[in-house]
Scaffold this motif. Structure first.
Motif, PDB file in Angstrom:
ATOM      1  N   UNK A 114     -57.309   5.483 -54.470  1.00  0.00           N
ATOM      2  CA  UNK A 114     -58.490   5.755 -53.642  1.00  0.00           C
ATOM      3  C   UNK A 114     -58.192   5.946 -52.192  1.00  0.00           C
ATOM      4  N   UNK A 115     -57.397   5.745 -51.290  1.00  0.00           N
ATOM      5  CA  UNK A 115     -57.254   6.184 -50.049  1.00  0.00           C
ATOM      6  C   UNK A 115     -56.818   7.622 -50.027  1.00  0.00           C
ATOM      7  N   UNK A 116     -56.049   8.044 -51.034  1.00  0.00           N
ATOM      8  CA  UNK A 116     -55.550   9.460 -51.019  1.00  0.00           C
ATOM      9  C   UNK A 116     -56.525  10.351 -51.702  1.00  0.00           C
ATOM     10  N   UNK A 117     -57.636   9.716 -52.235  1.00  0.00           N
ATOM     11  CA  UNK A 117     -58.652  10.478 -53.026  1.00  0.00           C
ATOM     12  C   UNK A 117     -58.019  11.277 -54.408  1.00  0.00           C
ATOM     13  N   UNK A 118     -57.103  10.451 -54.998  1.00  0.00           N
ATOM     14  CA  UNK A 118     -56.248  11.186 -56.235  1.00  0.00           C
ATOM     15  C   UNK A 118     -56.893  10.636 -57.403  1.00  0.00           C
ATOM     16  N   UNK A 119     -56.863  11.593 -58.437  1.00  0.00           N
ATOM     17  CA  UNK A 119     -57.261  11.299 -59.738  1.00  0.00           C
ATOM     18  C   UNK A 119     -56.436  10.349 -60.306  1.00  0.00           C
ATOM     19  N   UNK A 120     -56.655   9.346 -61.315  1.00  0.00           N
ATOM     20  CA  UNK A 120     -55.813   8.385 -61.970  1.00  0.00           C
ATOM     21  C   UNK A 120     -56.622   7.292 -62.368  1.00  0.00           C
ATOM     22  N   UNK A 121     -55.620   6.441 -62.981  1.00  0.00           N
ATOM     23  CA  UNK A 121     -56.416   4.985 -63.466  1.00  0.00           C
ATOM     24  C   UNK A 121     -57.013   4.224 -62.482  1.00  0.00           C
ATOM     25  N   UNK A 122     -56.332   4.141 -61.446  1.00  0.00           N
ATOM     26  CA  UNK A 122     -56.987   3.402 -60.402  1.00  0.00           C
ATOM     27  C   UNK A 122     -58.361   3.881 -60.136  1.00  0.00           C
ATOM     28  N   UNK A 123     -58.582   5.137 -59.759  1.00  0.00           N
ATOM     29  CA  UNK A 123     -59.885   5.936 -59.436  1.00  0.00           C
ATOM     30  C   UNK A 123     -60.916   5.802 -60.317  1.00  0.00           C
ATOM     31  N   UNK A 124     -60.267   5.896 -61.822  1.00  0.00           N
ATOM     32  CA  UNK A 124     -61.253   5.726 -62.867  1.00  0.00           C
ATOM     33  C   UNK A 124     -61.603   4.378 -63.010  1.00  0.00           C
ATOM     34  N   UNK A 125     -60.848   3.206 -62.915  1.00  0.00           N
ATOM     35  CA  UNK A 125     -61.262   1.765 -62.923  1.00  0.00           C
ATOM     36  C   UNK A 125     -62.054   1.432 -61.756  1.00  0.00           C
ATOM     37  N   UNK A 126     -62.046   1.804 -60.644  1.00  0.00           N
ATOM     38  CA  UNK A 126     -62.835   1.522 -59.366  1.00  0.00           C
ATOM     39  C   UNK A 126     -64.092   2.275 -59.722  1.00  0.00           C
TER      40      UNK A 126
END
Length: 308
Positions: free
Chosen positions: A251-263
Protein backbone atom coordinates in the motif's frame (compact mmCIF):
# COMPACT_ATOMS: atom_id res chain seq x y z
CA UNK A 1 11.83 -39.20 6.22
CA UNK A 2 8.91 -39.85 3.88
CA UNK A 3 6.68 -41.12 6.69
CA UNK A 4 7.58 -38.05 8.76
CA UNK A 5 6.58 -35.77 5.87
CA UNK A 6 3.28 -37.62 5.39
CA UNK A 7 2.44 -37.38 9.11
CA UNK A 8 3.19 -33.66 9.17
CA UNK A 9 1.10 -33.15 6.04
CA UNK A 10 -1.87 -35.03 7.55
CA UNK A 11 -1.64 -32.87 10.68
CA UNK A 12 -2.20 -29.80 8.50
CA UNK A 13 -5.66 -30.97 7.36
CA UNK A 14 -7.56 -30.13 10.60
CA UNK A 15 -5.57 -26.90 10.87
CA UNK A 16 -6.65 -25.95 7.35
CA UNK A 17 -10.31 -26.66 8.12
CA UNK A 18 -10.17 -24.63 11.35
CA UNK A 19 -8.46 -21.71 9.60
CA UNK A 20 -10.98 -21.73 6.75
CA UNK A 21 -13.86 -21.64 9.24
CA UNK A 22 -12.31 -18.76 11.20
CA UNK A 23 -11.65 -16.76 8.02
CA UNK A 24 -15.19 -17.30 6.79
CA UNK A 25 -16.80 -16.27 10.08
CA UNK A 26 -14.63 -13.19 10.57
CA UNK A 27 -15.36 -11.89 7.08
CA UNK A 28 -19.12 -12.40 7.34
CA UNK A 29 -19.35 -10.86 10.80
CA UNK A 30 -17.75 -7.60 9.65
CA UNK A 31 -20.40 -4.85 9.35
CA UNK A 32 -21.31 -3.93 5.79
CA UNK A 33 -22.88 -5.51 2.74
CA UNK A 34 -21.15 -5.95 -0.65
CA UNK A 35 -24.51 -5.67 -2.38
CA UNK A 36 -24.63 -2.01 -1.37
CA UNK A 37 -21.69 -1.42 -3.73
CA UNK A 38 -23.58 -3.01 -6.63
CA UNK A 39 -27.03 -1.48 -6.45
CA UNK A 40 -27.66 1.93 -7.91
CA UNK A 41 -29.10 4.87 -6.06
CA UNK A 42 -32.88 4.53 -5.91
CA UNK A 43 -32.93 0.75 -6.34
CA UNK A 44 -35.86 -0.99 -4.71
CA UNK A 45 -35.55 -3.55 -1.88
CA UNK A 46 -36.75 -6.19 -4.34
CA UNK A 47 -33.79 -5.52 -6.63
CA UNK A 48 -31.40 -5.79 -3.70
CA UNK A 49 -33.05 -9.05 -2.63
CA UNK A 50 -32.55 -10.48 -6.12
CA UNK A 51 -28.83 -9.67 -6.06
CA UNK A 52 -28.52 -11.05 -2.52
CA UNK A 53 -30.10 -14.33 -3.61
CA UNK A 54 -27.92 -14.43 -6.74
CA UNK A 55 -24.72 -14.49 -4.67
CA UNK A 56 -26.17 -16.81 -2.01
CA UNK A 57 -25.99 -14.20 0.74
CA UNK A 58 -29.60 -14.88 1.74
CA UNK A 59 -28.64 -18.32 3.08
CA UNK A 60 -27.53 -19.06 6.63
CA UNK A 61 -23.85 -18.81 7.52
CA UNK A 62 -23.61 -22.58 7.88
CA UNK A 63 -25.02 -23.16 4.40
CA UNK A 64 -22.76 -20.49 2.90
CA UNK A 65 -19.69 -22.03 4.56
CA UNK A 66 -20.52 -25.57 3.40
CA UNK A 67 -21.05 -24.37 -0.18
CA UNK A 68 -17.82 -22.35 -0.12
CA UNK A 69 -15.84 -25.24 1.38
CA UNK A 70 -17.12 -27.70 -1.24
CA UNK A 71 -16.09 -25.34 -4.03
CA UNK A 72 -12.77 -24.71 -2.30
CA UNK A 73 -11.94 -28.43 -2.11
CA UNK A 74 -12.64 -28.61 -5.85
CA UNK A 75 -10.21 -25.76 -6.50
CA UNK A 76 -12.90 -23.11 -7.00
CA UNK A 77 -12.46 -19.96 -4.92
CA UNK A 78 -15.69 -18.46 -6.22
CA UNK A 79 -16.38 -15.28 -8.16
CA UNK A 80 -15.70 -11.72 -7.04
CA UNK A 81 -18.94 -9.87 -6.28
CA UNK A 82 -17.69 -6.41 -7.24
CA UNK A 83 -15.16 -7.15 -9.99
CA UNK A 84 -17.25 -10.09 -11.31
CA UNK A 85 -14.20 -12.18 -12.13
CA UNK A 86 -13.04 -15.55 -10.78
CA UNK A 87 -11.18 -15.06 -7.51
CA UNK A 88 -8.50 -17.52 -8.63
CA UNK A 89 -7.66 -15.34 -11.66
CA UNK A 90 -7.42 -12.22 -9.47
CA UNK A 91 -5.07 -14.01 -7.06
CA UNK A 92 -3.03 -15.50 -9.92
CA UNK A 93 -2.66 -12.03 -11.40
CA UNK A 94 -1.48 -10.40 -8.16
CA UNK A 95 0.35 -13.24 -6.37
CA UNK A 96 3.60 -13.09 -8.44
CA UNK A 97 4.22 -9.50 -7.29
CA UNK A 98 3.83 -10.50 -3.64
CA UNK A 99 5.97 -13.62 -4.10
CA UNK A 100 8.76 -11.59 -5.70
CA UNK A 101 8.67 -9.04 -2.89
CA UNK A 102 8.36 -11.65 -0.14
CA UNK A 103 10.96 -14.01 -1.59
CA UNK A 104 13.62 -11.34 -2.02
CA UNK A 105 12.86 -9.89 1.41
CA UNK A 106 13.17 -13.35 2.96
CA UNK A 107 16.49 -13.93 1.18
CA UNK A 108 17.78 -10.55 2.32
CA UNK A 109 16.72 -11.04 5.94
CA UNK A 110 18.16 -14.58 6.00
CA UNK A 111 21.61 -13.74 4.65
CA UNK A 112 22.07 -10.43 6.45
CA UNK A 113 20.48 -11.72 9.67
CA UNK A 114 22.69 -14.81 9.91
CA UNK A 115 25.84 -12.84 9.07
CA UNK A 116 25.19 -10.05 11.58
CA UNK A 117 24.01 -12.48 14.26
CA UNK A 118 27.13 -14.61 13.77
CA UNK A 119 29.42 -11.58 14.03
CA UNK A 120 27.67 -10.48 17.23
CA UNK A 121 28.10 -13.96 18.74
CA UNK A 122 31.73 -14.38 17.66
CA UNK A 123 32.67 -10.96 19.07
CA UNK A 124 30.42 -11.23 22.10
CA UNK A 125 30.46 -8.26 24.54
CA UNK A 126 32.54 -6.19 22.13
CA UNK A 127 31.68 -2.83 20.58
CA UNK A 128 30.61 -4.68 17.43
CA UNK A 129 28.24 -6.87 19.45
CA UNK A 130 26.69 -3.86 21.18
CA UNK A 131 26.32 -2.04 17.87
CA UNK A 132 24.64 -5.01 16.20
CA UNK A 133 22.27 -5.47 19.15
CA UNK A 134 21.35 -1.78 19.01
CA UNK A 135 20.55 -2.09 15.30
CA UNK A 136 18.56 -5.27 16.01
CA UNK A 137 16.50 -3.45 18.63
CA UNK A 138 15.91 -0.55 16.25
CA UNK A 139 14.95 -2.83 13.36
CA UNK A 140 12.47 -4.82 15.44
CA UNK A 141 10.66 -1.76 16.83
CA UNK A 142 10.33 0.49 13.76
CA UNK A 143 6.92 -0.01 12.03
CA UNK A 144 7.29 -1.14 8.42
CA UNK A 145 4.92 1.51 7.04
CA UNK A 146 6.89 4.30 8.75
CA UNK A 147 10.19 2.86 7.51
CA UNK A 148 8.76 2.68 3.99
CA UNK A 149 7.67 6.32 4.06
CA UNK A 150 11.10 7.33 5.40
CA UNK A 151 12.87 5.43 2.61
CA UNK A 152 10.63 7.06 0.00
CA UNK A 153 11.44 10.50 1.41
CA UNK A 154 15.22 9.92 1.50
CA UNK A 155 16.01 7.63 -1.44
CA UNK A 156 13.22 8.58 -3.86
CA UNK A 157 12.25 12.19 -3.21
CA UNK A 158 15.57 13.69 -2.07
CA UNK A 159 18.20 11.48 -3.73
CA UNK A 160 16.10 10.25 -6.67
CA UNK A 161 17.78 6.84 -6.71
CA UNK A 162 14.64 4.70 -6.84
CA UNK A 163 11.05 5.18 -8.04
CA UNK A 164 8.44 6.26 -5.52
CA UNK A 165 5.87 3.63 -6.48
CA UNK A 166 4.85 1.01 -9.01
CA UNK A 167 6.33 -2.29 -10.18
CA UNK A 168 7.74 -1.46 -13.58
CA UNK A 169 11.29 -2.82 -13.13
CA UNK A 170 13.71 -4.22 -10.53
CA UNK A 171 14.53 -0.72 -9.28
CA UNK A 172 11.01 -0.46 -7.86
CA UNK A 173 11.66 -3.60 -5.76
CA UNK A 174 14.69 -2.31 -3.85
CA UNK A 175 12.98 -0.08 -1.30
CA UNK A 176 10.02 -2.43 -0.63
CA UNK A 177 12.40 -5.38 -0.16
CA UNK A 178 14.53 -3.41 2.30
CA UNK A 179 11.42 -2.24 4.16
CA UNK A 180 10.00 -5.75 4.56
CA UNK A 181 13.36 -7.46 5.06
CA UNK A 182 14.84 -5.25 7.77
CA UNK A 183 12.30 -6.36 10.38
CA UNK A 184 13.03 -10.00 9.59
CA UNK A 185 16.76 -9.33 9.63
CA UNK A 186 16.55 -8.15 13.23
CA UNK A 187 14.66 -11.31 14.27
CA UNK A 188 17.00 -13.72 12.46
CA UNK A 189 20.10 -11.94 13.81
CA UNK A 190 18.81 -12.06 17.37
CA UNK A 191 17.94 -15.77 17.20
CA UNK A 192 21.28 -16.58 15.53
CA UNK A 193 23.26 -14.74 18.18
CA UNK A 194 21.42 -16.31 21.12
CA UNK A 195 21.67 -19.80 19.62
CA UNK A 196 25.40 -19.48 18.88
CA UNK A 197 26.17 -18.16 22.35
CA UNK A 198 24.23 -21.10 23.83
CA UNK A 199 25.93 -23.71 21.61
CA UNK A 200 29.36 -22.22 22.35
CA UNK A 201 28.93 -23.26 26.00
CA UNK A 202 28.43 -26.95 25.15
CA UNK A 203 30.99 -29.59 26.13
CA UNK A 204 31.85 -30.58 22.56
CA UNK A 205 32.90 -26.98 21.82
CA UNK A 206 35.23 -27.05 24.84
CA UNK A 207 36.71 -30.29 23.49
CA UNK A 208 37.29 -28.68 20.08
CA UNK A 209 39.15 -25.81 21.75
CA UNK A 210 41.22 -28.33 23.72
CA UNK A 211 42.22 -30.03 20.45
CA UNK A 212 43.70 -26.75 19.28
CA UNK A 213 41.29 -25.87 16.46
CA UNK A 214 41.19 -22.22 15.46
CA UNK A 215 38.41 -20.34 17.32
CA UNK A 216 36.99 -18.84 14.10
CA UNK A 217 36.87 -22.28 12.48
CA UNK A 218 35.04 -23.69 15.51
CA UNK A 219 32.50 -20.88 15.39
CA UNK A 220 31.79 -21.12 11.66
CA UNK A 221 32.02 -24.89 11.06
CA UNK A 222 30.59 -26.30 14.28
CA UNK A 223 28.82 -23.72 16.44
CA UNK A 224 26.97 -22.00 13.59
CA UNK A 225 25.84 -25.31 12.09
CA UNK A 226 24.24 -26.43 15.35
CA UNK A 227 22.80 -22.96 15.99
CA UNK A 228 20.95 -22.94 12.67
CA UNK A 229 18.19 -25.29 13.92
CA UNK A 230 16.15 -22.59 15.70
CA UNK A 231 16.92 -20.20 12.83
CA UNK A 232 15.36 -22.67 10.39
CA UNK A 233 12.20 -22.75 12.51
CA UNK A 234 11.99 -18.95 12.47
CA UNK A 235 12.56 -18.83 8.71
CA UNK A 236 9.81 -21.39 8.14
CA UNK A 237 7.35 -19.16 9.96
CA UNK A 238 8.68 -16.08 8.20
CA UNK A 239 7.75 -17.52 4.79
CA UNK A 240 4.09 -16.90 5.58
CA UNK A 241 4.42 -13.89 7.86
CA UNK A 242 6.57 -12.01 5.39
CA UNK A 243 3.75 -12.16 2.81
CA UNK A 244 1.35 -10.85 5.42
CA UNK A 245 3.79 -8.11 6.37
CA UNK A 246 4.02 -7.07 2.73
CA UNK A 247 0.38 -5.95 2.81
CA UNK A 248 1.07 -2.53 4.32
CA UNK A 249 4.28 -2.13 2.33
CA UNK A 250 2.45 -2.72 -0.95
CA UNK A 251 0.00 0.00 0.00
CA UNK A 252 2.80 2.43 0.94
CA UNK A 253 4.67 1.87 -2.34
CA UNK A 254 1.46 1.57 -4.42
CA UNK A 255 2.52 -1.84 -5.70
CA UNK A 256 0.18 -4.45 -7.15
CA UNK A 257 0.00 -7.61 -5.12
CA UNK A 258 -2.03 -9.73 -2.77
CA UNK A 259 -1.99 -7.04 -0.07
CA UNK A 260 -3.32 -4.33 -2.35
CA UNK A 261 -6.04 -6.68 -3.60
CA UNK A 262 -6.95 -7.61 -0.01
CA UNK A 263 -7.27 -4.01 1.21
CA UNK A 264 -9.30 -2.98 -1.82
CA UNK A 265 -11.64 -5.94 -1.41
CA UNK A 266 -12.03 -5.27 2.32
CA UNK A 267 -13.17 -1.72 1.60
CA UNK A 268 -15.73 -3.10 -0.86
CA UNK A 269 -16.79 -5.98 1.44
CA UNK A 270 -16.12 -8.37 -1.43
CA UNK A 271 -16.34 -11.58 0.62
CA UNK A 272 -15.04 -14.15 -1.90
CA UNK A 273 -11.91 -12.12 -2.74
CA UNK A 274 -11.09 -11.37 0.92
CA UNK A 275 -11.59 -15.03 1.84
CA UNK A 276 -9.36 -16.13 -1.02
CA UNK A 277 -6.56 -13.68 -0.13
CA UNK A 278 -6.63 -14.54 3.58
CA UNK A 279 -6.67 -18.23 2.74
CA UNK A 280 -3.58 -17.82 0.56
CA UNK A 281 -1.77 -16.06 3.40
CA UNK A 282 -2.81 -18.80 5.85
CA UNK A 283 -1.68 -21.53 3.44
CA UNK A 284 1.66 -19.73 3.07
CA UNK A 285 2.14 -19.85 6.86
CA UNK A 286 1.21 -23.54 7.01
CA UNK A 287 3.47 -24.48 4.09
CA UNK A 288 6.29 -22.42 5.57
CA UNK A 289 5.96 -24.27 8.87
CA UNK A 290 5.81 -27.59 7.00
CA UNK A 291 8.96 -26.81 5.01
CA UNK A 292 10.73 -25.66 8.17
CA UNK A 293 9.87 -28.95 9.89
CA UNK A 294 11.14 -30.95 6.91
CA UNK A 295 14.44 -29.07 6.86
CA UNK A 296 14.80 -29.49 10.60
CA UNK A 297 14.10 -33.21 10.33
CA UNK A 298 16.67 -33.54 7.55
CA UNK A 299 19.30 -31.74 9.62
CA UNK A 300 18.46 -33.27 13.02
CA UNK A 301 17.15 -36.89 13.16
CA UNK A 302 15.90 -36.29 16.74
CA UNK A 303 13.07 -34.18 15.29
CA UNK A 304 11.80 -37.15 13.27
CA UNK A 305 11.88 -39.32 16.39
CA UNK A 306 9.63 -36.91 18.32
CA UNK A 307 6.66 -37.74 16.11
CA UNK A 308 7.05 -41.53 16.15
Amino acid sequence: MLSFAVRRLVMLVPVFLAVSMIIFLIIHLIPGDPIDNLIRTGSTPEQKAILTAKYGLDRSLVEQYVIWLKKLLNGDLGEAIILRRPVSSLITQNLPYSLALGGLALLFSTVVGIVTGSLAAIYKDSALDRGVMALILLGSTVPSFWLGLLMILVFSVQLGWFPVSGARNWHSLVLPVLTVGLGGTALVARVTRVAMVDVAQKDFVTLLHAKGLAPLRIQLRHVLRHALLPVITILGLRIGWILGGAVTVEIVFARPGLGTLLIKSLNQRDYPVVQGCLLMLAIAVMLGTFLGDLIQAAVDPRVRGNLK
